[in-house]
Motif scaffolding. Structure first.
Motif, PDB file in Angstrom:
ATOM      1  N   VAL A 167       0.853  -1.194   0.000  1.00 15.30           N
ATOM      2  CA  VAL A 167       0.000   0.000   0.000  1.00 15.30           C
ATOM      3  C   VAL A 167       0.883   1.236   0.000  1.00 15.30           C
ATOM      4  CG1 VAL A 167      -1.964  -1.008   1.242  1.00 15.30           C
ATOM      5  CG2 VAL A 167      -0.148   0.082   2.550  1.00 15.30           C
ATOM      6  N   GLU A 168       0.337   2.304  -0.564  1.00 14.22           N
ATOM      7  CA  GLU A 168       0.909   3.632  -0.332  1.00 14.22           C
ATOM      8  C   GLU A 168      -0.030   4.308   0.651  1.00 14.22           C
ATOM      9  OE1 GLU A 168       2.391   6.783  -3.441  1.00 14.22           O
ATOM     10  OE2 GLU A 168       0.308   7.197  -2.924  1.00 14.22           O
ATOM     11  N   ILE A 169       0.548   4.962   1.657  1.00 14.62           N
ATOM     12  CA  ILE A 169      -0.287   5.547   2.707  1.00 14.62           C
ATOM     13  C   ILE A 169       0.216   6.959   3.035  1.00 14.62           C
ATOM     14  CG2 ILE A 169       1.090   4.459   4.546  1.00 14.62           C
ATOM     15  CD1 ILE A 169      -1.548   4.109   6.138  1.00 14.62           C
ATOM     16  N   VAL A 170      -0.722   7.854   3.308  1.00 18.92           N
ATOM     17  CA  VAL A 170      -0.362   9.197   3.768  1.00 18.92           C
ATOM     18  C   VAL A 170      -0.705   9.251   5.258  1.00 18.92           C
ATOM     19  CG1 VAL A 170      -0.818  11.663   3.520  1.00 18.92           C
ATOM     20  CG2 VAL A 170      -0.789  10.190   1.486  1.00 18.92           C
ATOM     21  N   LEU A 171       0.339   9.405   6.091  1.00 26.36           N
ATOM     22  CA  LEU A 171       0.116   9.444   7.541  1.00 26.36           C
ATOM     23  C   LEU A 171      -0.499  10.789   7.939  1.00 26.36           C
ATOM     24  CD1 LEU A 171       3.428   7.847   8.891  1.00 26.36           C
ATOM     25  CD2 LEU A 171       1.314   6.723   8.159  1.00 26.36           C
ATOM     26  N   ALA A 172      -0.954  10.878   9.177  1.00 21.46           N
ATOM     27  CA  ALA A 172      -1.618  12.105   9.645  1.00 21.46           C
ATOM     28  C   ALA A 172      -0.673  13.314   9.631  1.00 21.46           C
ATOM     29  CB  ALA A 172      -2.185  11.893  11.041  1.00 21.46           C
ATOM     30  N   SER A 173       0.624  13.059   9.575  1.00 23.59           N
ATOM     31  CA  SER A 173       1.610  14.152   9.483  1.00 23.59           C
ATOM     32  C   SER A 173       1.696  14.699   8.060  1.00 23.59           C
ATOM     33  CB  SER A 173       2.991  13.607   9.862  1.00 23.59           C
ATOM     34  OG  SER A 173       3.298  12.525   8.979  1.00 23.59           O
ATOM     35  N   GLY A 174       1.173  13.929   7.087  1.00 21.44           N
ATOM     36  CA  GLY A 174       1.312  14.307   5.676  1.00 21.44           C
ATOM     37  C   GLY A 174       2.444  13.535   4.994  1.00 21.44           C
ATOM     38  N   GLU A 175       3.168  12.721   5.781  1.00 18.81           N
ATOM     39  CA  GLU A 175       4.242  11.901   5.205  1.00 18.81           C
ATOM     40  C   GLU A 175       3.636  10.841   4.292  1.00 18.81           C
ATOM     41  OE1 GLU A 175       7.790   9.783   7.614  1.00 18.81           O
ATOM     42  OE2 GLU A 175       6.228  10.732   8.802  1.00 18.81           O
ATOM     43  N   ARG A 176       4.251  10.642   3.118  1.00 20.04           N
ATOM     44  CA  ARG A 176       3.708   9.643   2.170  1.00 20.04           C
ATOM     45  C   ARG A 176       4.681   8.461   2.112  1.00 20.04           C
ATOM     46  NH1 ARG A 176       2.695  11.713  -3.959  1.00 20.04           N
ATOM     47  NH2 ARG A 176       2.354   9.712  -5.008  1.00 20.04           N
ATOM     48  N   LEU A 177       4.209   7.275   2.463  1.00 13.90           N
ATOM     49  CA  LEU A 177       5.083   6.106   2.564  1.00 13.90           C
ATOM     50  C   LEU A 177       4.559   4.963   1.702  1.00 13.90           C
ATOM     51  CD1 LEU A 177       5.304   5.916   6.481  1.00 13.90           C
ATOM     52  CD2 LEU A 177       6.890   7.090   4.955  1.00 13.90           C
ATOM     53  N   GLN A 178       5.461   4.082   1.329  1.00 20.32           N
ATOM     54  CA  GLN A 178       5.015   2.855   0.650  1.00 20.32           C
ATOM     55  C   GLN A 178       5.454   1.640   1.458  1.00 20.32           C
ATOM     56  OE1 GLN A 178       5.738   2.409  -3.631  1.00 20.32           O
ATOM     57  NE2 GLN A 178       5.935   0.184  -3.314  1.00 20.32           N
ATOM     58  N   PHE A 179       4.521   0.757   1.740  1.00 15.11           N
ATOM     59  CA  PHE A 179       4.835  -0.519   2.402  1.00 15.11           C
ATOM     60  C   PHE A 179       4.624  -1.616   1.371  1.00 15.11           C
ATOM     61  CE2 PHE A 179       2.553   1.540   6.256  1.00 15.11           C
ATOM     62  CZ  PHE A 179       3.665   2.319   6.546  1.00 15.11           C
ATOM     63  N   GLY A 180       5.559  -2.549   1.261  1.00 17.15           N
ATOM     64  CA  GLY A 180       5.408  -3.631   0.291  1.00 17.15           C
ATOM     65  C   GLY A 180       5.446  -3.082  -1.123  1.00 17.15           C
ATOM     66  N   GLY A 181       4.944  -3.870  -2.075  1.00 20.15           N
ATOM     67  CA  GLY A 181       4.973  -3.425  -3.476  1.00 20.15           C
ATOM     68  C   GLY A 181       4.518  -4.561  -4.358  1.00 20.15           C
ATOM     69  N   LEU A 182       5.100  -4.636  -5.555  1.00 18.48           N
ATOM     70  CA  LEU A 182       4.602  -5.636  -6.501  1.00 18.48           C
ATOM     71  C   LEU A 182       5.203  -7.015  -6.280  1.00 18.48           C
ATOM     72  CD1 LEU A 182       4.441  -3.560  -9.806  1.00 18.48           C
ATOM     73  CD2 LEU A 182       2.545  -4.402  -8.412  1.00 18.48           C
ATOM     74  N   SER A 183       6.335  -7.079  -5.550  1.00 20.90           N
ATOM     75  CA  SER A 183       6.970  -8.395  -5.420  1.00 20.90           C
ATOM     76  C   SER A 183       6.290  -9.221  -4.322  1.00 20.90           C
ATOM     77  CB  SER A 183       8.459  -8.243  -5.135  1.00 20.90           C
ATOM     78  OG  SER A 183       8.619  -7.475  -3.984  1.00 20.90           O
ATOM     79  N   GLU A 184       6.507 -10.495  -4.396  1.00 20.73           N
ATOM     80  CA  GLU A 184       5.802 -11.427  -3.507  1.00 20.73           C
ATOM     81  C   GLU A 184       6.213 -11.241  -2.045  1.00 20.73           C
ATOM     82  OE1 GLU A 184       2.847 -13.886  -3.033  1.00 20.73           O
ATOM     83  OE2 GLU A 184       3.467 -13.462  -5.071  1.00 20.73           O
ATOM     84  N   ASP A 185       7.512 -11.155  -1.819  1.00 22.98           N
ATOM     85  CA  ASP A 185       8.001 -11.072  -0.439  1.00 22.98           C
ATOM     86  C   ASP A 185       8.793  -9.801  -0.232  1.00 22.98           C
ATOM     87  OD1 ASP A 185       7.140 -13.639   0.519  1.00 22.98           O
ATOM     88  OD2 ASP A 185       8.588 -14.459  -0.896  1.00 22.98           O
ATOM     89  N   THR A 186       8.635  -9.199   0.945  1.00 20.36           N
ATOM     90  CA  THR A 186       9.460  -8.030   1.257  1.00 20.36           C
ATOM     91  C   THR A 186      10.176  -8.301   2.576  1.00 20.36           C
ATOM     92  OG1 THR A 186       7.489  -7.070   2.229  1.00 20.36           O
ATOM     93  CG2 THR A 186       8.109  -6.241   0.070  1.00 20.36           C
ATOM     94  N   TYR A 187      11.267  -7.576   2.768  1.00 18.41           N
ATOM     95  CA  TYR A 187      12.027  -7.749   4.004  1.00 18.41           C
ATOM     96  C   TYR A 187      11.423  -6.887   5.113  1.00 18.41           C
ATOM     97  CZ  TYR A 187      15.470  -9.825   0.957  1.00 18.41           C
ATOM     98  OH  TYR A 187      16.091 -10.634   0.066  1.00 18.41           O
ATOM     99  N   GLY A 188      11.846  -7.166   6.338  1.00 14.44           N
ATOM    100  CA  GLY A 188      11.465  -6.300   7.456  1.00 14.44           C
ATOM    101  C   GLY A 188      10.055  -6.573   7.949  1.00 14.44           C
TER     102      GLY A 188
END
Ligand SMILES: Cc1cc2nc3c(=O)[nH]c(=O)nc-3n(C[C@H](O)[C@H](O)[C@H](O)COP(=O)(O)OP(=O)(O)OC[C@H]3O[C@@H](n4cnc5c(N)ncnc54)[C@H](O)[C@@H]3O)c2cc1C
Length: 475
Positions: A167-188
């Motif tokens: 997902v791409e998410i905009v936090l309440a601070s206005g920061e725009r982040l991406q978690f995960g993506g198109l690949s099957e597995d992500t680190y962390g």
């Protein structure tokens, strides 16, 4: 900053027409599908892109104004009800499918894309987006992510979390982040996993990276008619015990059958105690073999009739009647409240008895339409909101039903989330330490609790009276 200045600045970001301020238009946003509680927002902002969401949220952050994310407002637990949050940010203009990759079976879509639109776009490539809430012609993928939505076909295919890779998410601070993506597995840490089901309390999801699945080679849909709900529920266990996992296994009781028949004229026998819709899909030869066993199992458990949908039109009619069953309920009472709980599949007969008992205790008429295969119940409590005493009885019956789900080894929600509706029942499942740990996680994303405040977590002090209308706050 004055309200006038805020409106002026928001209009500079999203355009004049996309900040809703007049009272009549704001009424559209005063509740979702859980209509027992209502609170009108002061303003609704309709951004068209992630960039506009960032700018809007940064402005609200500067002024420390709380806000509520909203998709299509089909939620059934009051998740998008504005409680002490004057601004609603609605994603209904964010409807672009940004990327569709049939070879890798992936898509990236904006949060306001309607669930069914993803499958429509994928269909020419023989693909679909599997989670199919009955609200799929209206609900958004952002809402699905927030609620971790299920649907009739999630028995076989899994719920939203199984099909969202990032997902791409905009936090309440206005920061725009991406978690995960198109690949099957992500680190962390699995931050996508945390976000799915967070009910809009982490921030506003602006993009969703989804998995697409192949449309099945063959599909067979049956209608099995039973004298009683007990026979139908025994059949559900019988089919699964026979080693078959149908794509869908849905049940409607007599109250719902009558409403649906009046509305859609499917040909359901009005005197039936219950019907099951069973759908098999997969490789043609396997579907044929399983079909014989399903018919035999239905008959063994007392089905008085088993019909096969002869063509796509008949199949579509069966699904239309099931997926629009809630709409048909409008014929039975001025208002209804759809409860949502889950029990182990083998406990479905017990929970249905508990629902009957709640109906008797609280003098209510309750119909049942639900995802029987995964033990996800949806009792529909009929009432008239003009009678405050009836509303109290609906709330009390809902609490009894959910307590029974928990006692039977189940949980407070199968798919509609906690929202405002069930937050004070969270201690039935979680200890204070559990709740504190979850709250600390939420604070990591939204330290000021300005994004969708007063949801999920019980009001301090435990058992709190339910009051409505909820508090709106002026800007
Ligand atoms: C007739 C009917 C049938 C239904 N059938 C099913 C079913 O089969 N299965 C099922 O699971 N549910 C079902 N639902 C419930 C509902 O449709 C789902 O919960 C759906 O996912 C809500 O999507 P929405 O876009 O309407 O979200 P909304 O109602 O607008 O919002 C729901 C929650 O998501 C949050 N939210 C919305 N968009 C975002 C975003 N972009 N970022 C962060 N948070 C966001 C909101 O703050 C709120 O907490 C049904 C509802 C109806 C009315």
């Amino acid at each position: 900053m004055t309200k006038t200045a805020l409106i002026r600045d928001l209009r500079r970001i999203v355009g004049t027409a996309n900040v809703v301020t007049d009272n009549d238009s704001l009424r559209v946003y005063e509740c979702d599908g859980y209509t027992i509680e209502k609170a009108r927002p002061e303003l609704v902002v309709l951004p068209a892109s992630a960039e506009e969401v960032v700018a809007v949220v940064k402005l609200l952050a500067r002024e420390r104004i709380a806000f509520v994310p909203r998709g299509a407002g089909t939620g059934l637990s009051g998740g998008s009800l504005p409680v002490e949050a004057p601004v609603t940010i609605c994603t209904s203009r964010m409807t672009r499918i940004l990327h569709l990759d049939p070879r890798n079976r992936r898509a990236i879509v904006e949060a306001g894309v309607v669930n069914a639109a993803i499958s429509r776009a994928a269909a020419p490539f023989g693909l679909c987006y599997a989670p199919d809430p009955s609200s799929q012609p209206a609900c958004t993928i952002g809402g699905n992510v927030a609620e971790n939505s299920g649907g009739p076909h999630t028995l076989k295919y899994g719920v939203t979390t199984n099909h969202v890779l990032g997902v791409e998410i905009v936090l309440a601070s206005g920061e725009r982040l991406q978690f995960g993506g198109l690949s099957e597995d992500t680190y962390g840490y699995d931050l996508t996993g945390f976000t799915v089901g967070s009910e809009g309390t982490f921030g506003i999801v602006t993009k969703v990276f989804v998995r697409l699945v192949r449309l099945p080679e063959a599909v067979k849909t049956f209608l099995a008619v039973f004298e009683s709900v007990a026979d139908a529920t025994a059949t559900v266990s019988g089919i699964i015990a026979a080693g078959i996992v149908p794509a869908a296994l849905e049940m409607m009781d007599q109250t719902i059958i009558e409403a649906v028949e009046d509305a859609y004229h499917v040909g359901y026998p009005r005197d039936a105690g219950a019907v099951l819709i069973v759908e098999l899909d997969g490789i043609a030869s396997a579907v044929e073999a399983q079909a014989e066993r399903v018919v035999a199992t239905c008959r063994e458990y007392g089905a008085r009739e088993v019909r096969v949908a002869r063509d796509e039109a008949e199949r579509a009619l069966l699904w239309k009647s099931r997926k629009r069953a809630f709409g048909a309920v409008g014929r039975l009472a001025p208002n209804y409240c759809t409860q949502d709980g889950v029990v182990p599949r083998t406990k479905v007969p017990d929970i249905l008895r508990a629902i009957q008992a709640a109906a008797a205790t609280h003098r209510l008429r309750i119909g049942n339409v639900f995802h029987a295969g995964d033990g996800n119940i949806h009792p529909i409590l009929l009432y008239d909101e003009r009678d405050a005493e009836q509303v109290e009885r609906v709330l009390a019956a809902g609490r009894d039903i959910l307590a029974a789900c928990v006692e039977l080894g189940g949980s407070l929600t199968g798919e509609h989330g906690i929202g405002i509706e069930k937050m004070n029942q969270m201690p039935l499942i979680f200890t204070q330490d559990d709740l504190d740990a979850m709250r600390r996680l939420r604070l990591a994303f939204d330290p000021e609790e300005r994004c969708n405040p007063h949801k999920i977590f019980p009001t301090p002090g435990g058992c709190v009276e339910v009051k409505w209308p909820r508090r709106g706050v002026p800007l």
